[in-house]
Motif scaffolding. Structure first.
Motif, PDB file in Angstrom:
ATOM      1  N   ILE A   1      -3.177   2.126 -11.742  1.00 36.00           N
ATOM      2  CA  ILE A   1      -2.105   2.815 -11.022  1.00 36.00           C
ATOM      3  C   ILE A   1      -1.789   2.161  -9.678  1.00 36.00           C
ATOM      4  O   ILE A   1      -0.619   1.986  -9.343  1.00 36.00           O
ATOM      5  CB  ILE A   1      -2.404   4.330 -10.918  1.00 36.00           C
ATOM      6  CG1 ILE A   1      -2.180   4.935 -12.317  1.00 36.00           C
ATOM      7  CG2 ILE A   1      -1.509   5.007  -9.901  1.00 36.00           C
ATOM      8  CD1 ILE A   1      -2.478   6.397 -12.431  1.00 36.00           C
ATOM      9  N   PRO A   2      -2.795   1.737  -8.895  1.00 27.78           N
ATOM     10  CA  PRO A   2      -2.447   1.033  -7.647  1.00 27.78           C
ATOM     11  C   PRO A   2      -1.568  -0.199  -7.907  1.00 27.78           C
ATOM     12  O   PRO A   2      -0.592  -0.430  -7.186  1.00 27.78           O
ATOM     13  CB  PRO A   2      -3.818   0.642  -7.084  1.00 27.78           C
ATOM     14  CG  PRO A   2      -4.748   1.677  -7.633  1.00 27.78           C
ATOM     15  CD  PRO A   2      -4.233   1.979  -9.015  1.00 27.78           C
TER      16      PRO A   2
ATOM     17  N   LEU B   1       0.518  -0.611 -10.342  1.00 30.17           N
ATOM     18  CA  LEU B   1       1.826  -0.104 -10.732  1.00 30.17           C
ATOM     19  C   LEU B   1       2.653   0.255  -9.506  1.00 30.17           C
ATOM     20  O   LEU B   1       3.870   0.106  -9.479  1.00 30.17           O
ATOM     21  CB  LEU B   1       1.597   1.144 -11.599  1.00 30.17           C
ATOM     22  CG  LEU B   1       2.662   1.565 -12.586  1.00 30.17           C
ATOM     23  CD1 LEU B   1       3.029   0.447 -13.528  1.00 30.17           C
ATOM     24  CD2 LEU B   1       2.153   2.758 -13.388  1.00 30.17           C
ATOM     25  N   LEU B   2       1.979   0.713  -8.452  1.00 33.79           N
ATOM     26  CA  LEU B   2       2.691   1.146  -7.258  1.00 33.79           C
ATOM     27  C   LEU B   2       3.012  -0.010  -6.326  1.00 33.79           C
ATOM     28  O   LEU B   2       3.929   0.068  -5.522  1.00 33.79           O
ATOM     29  CB  LEU B   2       1.855   2.196  -6.517  1.00 33.79           C
ATOM     30  CG  LEU B   2       1.639   3.490  -7.298  1.00 33.79           C
ATOM     31  CD1 LEU B   2       0.728   4.417  -6.524  1.00 33.79           C
ATOM     32  CD2 LEU B   2       2.965   4.179  -7.578  1.00 33.79           C
ATOM     33  N   LYS B   3       2.226  -1.105  -6.434  1.00 32.64           N
ATOM     34  CA  LYS B   3       2.424  -2.208  -5.495  1.00 32.64           C
ATOM     35  C   LYS B   3       3.404  -3.250  -6.010  1.00 32.64           C
ATOM     36  O   LYS B   3       4.075  -3.911  -5.236  1.00 32.64           O
ATOM     37  CB  LYS B   3       1.070  -2.873  -5.189  1.00 32.64           C
ATOM     38  CG  LYS B   3       0.324  -2.162  -4.075  1.00 32.64           C
ATOM     39  CD  LYS B   3      -0.860  -2.961  -3.603  1.00 32.64           C
ATOM     40  CE  LYS B   3      -1.914  -3.058  -4.690  1.00 32.64           C
ATOM     41  NZ  LYS B   3      -3.107  -3.800  -4.248  1.00 32.64           N
ATOM     42  N   LYS B   4       3.434  -3.443  -7.329  1.00 32.85           N
ATOM     43  CA  LYS B   4       4.283  -4.475  -7.925  1.00 32.85           C
ATOM     44  C   LYS B   4       5.760  -4.204  -7.648  1.00 32.85           C
ATOM     45  O   LYS B   4       6.223  -3.073  -7.760  1.00 32.85           O
ATOM     46  CB  LYS B   4       4.073  -4.485  -9.448  1.00 32.85           C
ATOM     47  CG  LYS B   4       2.861  -5.259  -9.895  1.00 32.85           C
ATOM     48  CD  LYS B   4       3.232  -6.673 -10.317  1.00 32.85           C
ATOM     49  CE  LYS B   4       2.010  -7.564 -10.409  1.00 32.85           C
ATOM     50  NZ  LYS B   4       1.464  -7.664 -11.746  1.00 32.85           N
ATOM     51  N   ALA B   5       6.486  -5.277  -7.356  1.00 39.04           N
ATOM     52  CA  ALA B   5       7.937  -5.144  -7.230  1.00 39.04           C
ATOM     53  C   ALA B   5       8.515  -5.002  -8.627  1.00 39.04           C
ATOM     54  O   ALA B   5       8.138  -5.724  -9.542  1.00 39.04           O
ATOM     55  CB  ALA B   5       8.516  -6.378  -6.547  1.00 39.04           C
ATOM     56  N   MET B   6       9.376  -4.063  -8.812  1.00 47.69           N
ATOM     57  CA  MET B   6       9.994  -3.895 -10.127  1.00 47.69           C
ATOM     58  C   MET B   6      11.331  -3.196  -9.955  1.00 47.69           C
ATOM     59  O   MET B   6      11.617  -2.617  -8.909  1.00 47.69           O
ATOM     60  CB  MET B   6       9.086  -3.089 -11.060  1.00 47.69           C
ATOM     61  CG  MET B   6       8.821  -1.669 -10.594  1.00 47.69           C
ATOM     62  SD  MET B   6       7.692  -0.779 -11.682  1.00 47.69           S
ATOM     63  CE  MET B   6       6.109  -1.453 -11.185  1.00 47.69           C
TER      64      MET B   6
END
Lengths: 306, 306
Positions: free
Chosen positions: B63-64, B66-71
């Protein structure tokens, strides 16, 4: 059109993942800024936020794409006619819904944290000594129910009405159902009588009312939505979410929240119970679930009943 | 190690999407070849296959990321402290489990097609005239149950046993539970007596047995797994999946299949019903679900009861 902004979430000081169900994950974090969201007013330092992530359901029209696109696939198992792969689909075929509550207070965080659920086995004495005084001490407003019954709200949503003040009711789609598909059909019958708080108040006196709800409710749903009575789960909740008698009608193929045996009571069973014994619900023990953080749970705990 | 092969699925002549639940999609197609799978023996022309796609649950440790990646993120809604985005995660953070049945026969396809479910309201007469003769006409083998009771199988899995031949039982983890986490705890108590087919056979004579199951089952689960009785949903199925009396113990927070009000009967309610009226289950109507393709459904249909 809303602006499209990429939210880039940094590591929080504390991240607590609380899976709500298999496909939704909810957590809160010490917030150190939500990059890319400043423009829409979301930015901050050290403030908590709740972020709820949900994998969205498959869309049928995208499945052929999913099968044709080249993508990484890892073979996990092969046995006779069966094999299993793990696929890594491209971004345009994946989707996660993110709901952000920011800034979040302690109350928001508590709401989304997973709390333990316990089952209470409530005797009639427990009802009189613990549950009833608790219900009476709370000033639950049910003005919105009266608004429906008095045609001050949701008038155009009424699917069926029996206007009899003592044996009548109004049948409306539940707000959880968007009426776009029948798979998750959900309607609620709200009775006109105002003094029946729950299952615990029902006696044989209410049989004509309950039989009207069962019979007319089925007929109205078959007529309006084409779903036969045999495909409807028709039940009451105990405890109900508001203390004015209402009956749930859900599609039997739909795992509606609150349709589990620990909370739901089939209307057909309730009618049979009352026909055999008018005081069935004033003497029998009833099971119901309570979250450990609910005030009523604390009352049962104080009474040494959990 | 199994070979890693990218399956590229072509358009079928016929694709029928049958969503099994929100996050799983199942369909069959006129198969025109499964490119990339030839090496593992899957290739064909015009042969049917069943492909079941499931979005896998979130893994907390990812989850971390998922929250940090640019998308790509599309803002859908913004209102006060709430906002909603649709995120398109990169392939390494998405995962779909694909189960392929190939070649698939008509029977496989029927198994995975969604069938309509109807509720039957079975009177005692219906039970005697329709259900009981049907059960007796089927030679359901329950040798595997006797193997457990006779310690010929699953001996090391037994969590608790009361060896009394008439009031005893064996408690074992259900095969649906992998015992890796308590969230989906699922055990089954199988009674030693062999002549009780279902709820319909129970009378007050069986109260000592049922009370043993309730009391000792709770105690054994608290002792072994640390889950208190108030967090267990303890119930029987009607119809059961095999006609030898057994009782389900599931974690109350787990939406176990078959725990809905139309199929589950709380053991505590069954005990209270029998204590009040020994012949309760030989006179009352019982509701249960049947899929429209099940043979018993056809029997009820022929009798004009659906």
């Amino acid at each position: 059109m809303l602006p499209q902004k990429p939210p880039v979430f940094p590591d929080g000081e504390r991240i607590l993942a609380v899976p709500q169900d298999k496909h939704a994950s909810c957590f809160w974090m010490g917030w150190t800024g939500l990059r890319g969201c400043e423009k829409i007013g979301l930015s901050g330092e050290g403030t908590d936020a709740v972020v709820i992530l949900e994998k969205t359901p498959f869309q049928e029209e995208k499945i052929p794409d999913l099968l044709k696109k080249a993508m990484k696939a890892e073979l996990q198992m092969q046995n006779d006619i069966y094999c299993t792969f793990y696929l890594s689909p491209p971004p345009e075929l994946s989707e996660i819904k993110a709901t952000v509550v920011y800034p979040a207070t302690e109350k928001h965080i508590q709401k989304y944290l997973r709390h333990e659920v316990h089952l209470i086995r409530e005797t009639w004495e427990d009802y009189q000594n613990i549950t009833l005084p608790f219900i009476q001490s709370q000033s639950f407003s049910i003005q919105w129910v009266y608004n429906i019954l008095e045609k001050k709200a949701e008038t155009e949503r009424i699917v069926h009405e029996n206007p009899d003040p003592s044996n009548g009711f109004v049948l409306v789609p539940d707000l959880k159902w968007n009426q776009n598909q029948l798979d998750d059909l959900y309607l609620v019958a709200v009775v006109h009588r105002r003094e029946i708080k729950s299952l615990r108040d029902l006696t044989a006196e209410h049989l004509p009312l309950l039989r009207n709800v069962l019979q007319e409710g089925k007929e109205a749903i078959a007529k309006r939505f084409g779903v036969p009575g045999s495909q409807l789960r028709i039940y009451l909740h105990y405890q109900p979410s508001y203390y004015h008698l209402h009956v749930h009608f859900t599609a039997v193929g739909h795992d509606a929240p609150g349709s589990s045996v620990e909370r739901a009571h089939l209307l057909a069973d309730v009618i049979d119970n009352l026909a055999v014994d008018s005081t069935f619900y004033q003497k029998r023990a009833l099971t119901f679930p309570l979250r450990a953080d609910e005030p009523l749970f604390k009352k049962f705990q104080e009474a040494g009943k959990v």
